[in-house]
Design a protein around this motif. Structure first.
Motif, mmCIF file in Angstrom:
data_model
loop_
_atom_site.group_PDB
_atom_site.id
_atom_site.type_symbol
_atom_site.label_atom_id
_atom_site.label_comp_id
_atom_site.label_asym_id
_atom_site.label_seq_id
_atom_site.Cartn_x
_atom_site.Cartn_y
_atom_site.Cartn_z
ATOM 1 N N TYR A 33 26.123 -24.759 -15.966
ATOM 2 C CA TYR A 33 25.512 -26.088 -15.916
ATOM 3 C C TYR A 33 26.238 -27.080 -16.817
ATOM 4 C CZ TYR A 33 21.955 -24.206 -12.924
ATOM 5 O OH TYR A 33 21.324 -23.624 -11.861
ATOM 6 N N PHE A 34 26.829 -26.594 -17.886
ATOM 7 C CA PHE A 34 27.650 -27.458 -18.745
ATOM 8 C C PHE A 34 28.860 -27.972 -17.962
ATOM 9 C CE2 PHE A 34 31.387 -27.408 -21.697
ATOM 10 C CZ PHE A 34 31.128 -28.616 -22.323
ATOM 11 N N VAL A 35 29.600 -27.083 -17.333
ATOM 12 C CA VAL A 35 30.799 -27.459 -16.576
ATOM 13 C C VAL A 35 30.429 -28.332 -15.377
ATOM 14 C CG1 VAL A 35 32.729 -26.574 -15.184
ATOM 15 C CG2 VAL A 35 32.139 -25.459 -17.350
ATOM 16 N N LEU A 36 29.329 -28.001 -14.726
ATOM 17 C CA LEU A 36 28.898 -28.746 -13.542
ATOM 18 C C LEU A 36 28.573 -30.206 -13.866
ATOM 19 C CD1 LEU A 36 28.515 -28.043 -10.535
ATOM 20 C CD2 LEU A 36 26.095 -27.676 -11.037
ATOM 21 N N GLU A 37 28.235 -30.498 -15.118
ATOM 22 C CA GLU A 37 27.994 -31.884 -15.540
ATOM 23 C C GLU A 37 29.257 -32.738 -15.366
ATOM 24 O OE1 GLU A 37 25.239 -33.612 -17.211
ATOM 25 O OE2 GLU A 37 24.169 -31.977 -16.222
ATOM 26 N N PHE A 38 30.423 -32.125 -15.462
ATOM 27 C CA PHE A 38 31.689 -32.862 -15.451
ATOM 28 C C PHE A 38 32.517 -32.614 -14.198
ATOM 29 C CE2 PHE A 38 30.345 -32.112 -19.778
ATOM 30 C CZ PHE A 38 30.298 -33.405 -20.256
ATOM 31 N N ILE A 39 32.347 -31.461 -13.601
ATOM 32 C CA ILE A 39 33.061 -31.127 -12.361
ATOM 33 C C ILE A 39 31.998 -30.793 -11.318
ATOM 34 C CG2 ILE A 39 34.674 -29.554 -11.239
ATOM 35 C CD1 ILE A 39 36.117 -29.283 -13.880
ATOM 36 N N PRO A 40 31.682 -31.746 -10.450
ATOM 37 C CA PRO A 40 30.530 -31.595 -9.558
ATOM 38 C C PRO A 40 30.798 -30.758 -8.298
ATOM 39 C CG PRO A 40 31.517 -33.739 -9.253
ATOM 40 C CD PRO A 40 32.287 -33.070 -10.359
ATOM 41 N N ALA A 45 33.245 -25.007 -10.652
ATOM 42 C CA ALA A 45 32.511 -24.724 -11.896
ATOM 43 C C ALA A 45 32.365 -23.218 -12.086
ATOM 44 C CB ALA A 45 31.148 -25.403 -11.873
ATOM 45 N N GLU A 46 32.056 -22.510 -11.022
ATOM 46 C CA GLU A 46 31.937 -21.044 -11.107
ATOM 47 C C GLU A 46 33.249 -20.407 -11.539
ATOM 48 O OE1 GLU A 46 30.577 -19.964 -7.202
ATOM 49 O OE2 GLU A 46 28.514 -20.579 -7.625
ATOM 50 N N ASN A 47 34.355 -20.865 -10.960
ATOM 51 C CA ASN A 47 35.670 -20.311 -11.329
ATOM 52 C C ASN A 47 35.992 -20.569 -12.796
ATOM 53 O OD1 ASN A 47 36.124 -19.334 -8.751
ATOM 54 N ND2 ASN A 47 37.232 -21.160 -8.094
ATOM 55 N N ILE A 48 35.679 -21.765 -13.273
ATOM 56 C CA ILE A 48 35.952 -22.101 -14.674
ATOM 57 C C ILE A 48 35.127 -21.211 -15.601
ATOM 58 C CG2 ILE A 48 35.612 -23.895 -16.438
ATOM 59 C CD1 ILE A 48 36.485 -25.930 -14.247
ATOM 60 N N VAL A 49 33.879 -21.004 -15.260
ATOM 61 C CA VAL A 49 33.012 -20.165 -16.097
ATOM 62 C C VAL A 49 33.493 -18.717 -16.070
ATOM 63 C CG1 VAL A 49 30.672 -19.280 -16.402
ATOM 64 C CG2 VAL A 49 31.043 -21.701 -15.901
ATOM 65 N N LEU A 111 34.105 -35.589 -21.358
ATOM 66 C CA LEU A 111 34.165 -34.181 -21.739
ATOM 67 C C LEU A 111 34.999 -33.977 -22.998
ATOM 68 C CD1 LEU A 111 33.522 -31.211 -21.236
ATOM 69 C CD2 LEU A 111 35.436 -31.150 -19.608
ATOM 70 N N SER A 112 36.086 -34.721 -23.125
ATOM 71 C CA SER A 112 36.943 -34.555 -24.300
ATOM 72 C C SER A 112 36.235 -34.942 -25.596
ATOM 73 C CB SER A 112 38.247 -35.339 -24.142
ATOM 74 O OG SER A 112 37.987 -36.718 -24.177
ATOM 75 N N THR A 113 35.156 -35.723 -25.505
ATOM 76 C CA THR A 113 34.422 -36.128 -26.711
ATOM 77 C C THR A 113 33.219 -35.234 -27.023
ATOM 78 O OG1 THR A 113 32.958 -37.660 -25.545
ATOM 79 C CG2 THR A 113 35.066 -38.548 -26.341
ATOM 80 N N VAL A 114 32.922 -34.284 -26.149
ATOM 81 C CA VAL A 114 31.774 -33.398 -26.385
ATOM 82 C C VAL A 114 32.093 -32.467 -27.554
ATOM 83 C CG1 VAL A 114 30.391 -31.524 -25.401
ATOM 84 C CG2 VAL A 114 30.983 -33.501 -24.003
#
Length: 195
Positions: A33-40, A45-49, A111-114
């Motif tokens: 859900y964190f990744v999905l906030e930035f890559i919809p 998102a699943e692959n990144i996780v 995302l870079s500022t999170v």
């Protein structure tokens, strides 16, 4: 890191695959859900996780005793997502879908500022505990069962001998309270608010 996570972390560092599976199952939805906030895109998102969690397994012996597992995993996921967002070929593929270049650039910049530092996660944990303590007892119990023990509304209703509608009301109240309390950390705690 709570005591249970610390024990799992130590077992992971000793090549315990069962500990990795538990950590995988625990962190997967949070990171997703964190990744999905930035890559919809769900598949991306699943692959990144999955890549993030594979990195954890591959680097398990390099992690220090005092490593904060949550901070480490969110930082790896953040960096993996940023690489994907900044990859021009990937961006061009997305443009052919429904995402425009401005939105992707904004997502990458945001995302870079999170803040995925240990301090940020310590702050989040403190806010969660304080917010839980501020909820009425029944609401707190329902919210904990729903969000931290991942029980279904019907299961909670049966366990607490209340109606499903009452469970839904308590969960909704808890979500509203947490959204206000955690407004500065929403991308990191988005998994708490998924219905």
């Amino acid at each position: 890191m709570n005591q249970n996570e610390q024990q799992l972390f130590e077992r992971l560092r000793n090549d315990d695959e069962a500990a990795f599976k538990v950590l995988f199952n625990d962190f997967y939805p949070k990171l997703y859900y964190f990744v999905l906030e930035f890559i919809p895109f769900k598949d991306t998102a699943e692959n990144i996780v999955q890549d993030t969690l594979v990195t954890l397994w591959n680097k398990r012996n390099e992690l220090k005793d005092d490593s904060n597992l949550t901070s480490y995993l969110f930082t790896v996921a953040k960096n993996n997502a940023l690489k994907k967002l900044r990859n021009k070929r990937y961006s061009q593929k997305l443009f052919t879908n429904t995402i425009d270049v401005g939105e992707l650039d904004l997502n990458a910049e945001t995302l870079s500022t999170v803040d995925t530092s240990v301090c940020a996660f310590m702050d989040i944990e403190q806010i969660i505990q304080e917010t839980l303590a501020s909820l009425p007892p029944q609401c707190r119990k329902v919210f904990e069962l729903s969000r931290f023990q991942e029980m279904k509304n019907r299961e909670i209703a049966e366990e607490l001998n209340i109606s499903v509608k009452t469970v839904e009301k308590h969960v909704s109240k808890g979500i509203k309270t947490f959204k206000v309390a955690l407004k500065d950390y929403l991308p990191l705690v988005a998994y708490l608010f998924v219905l």
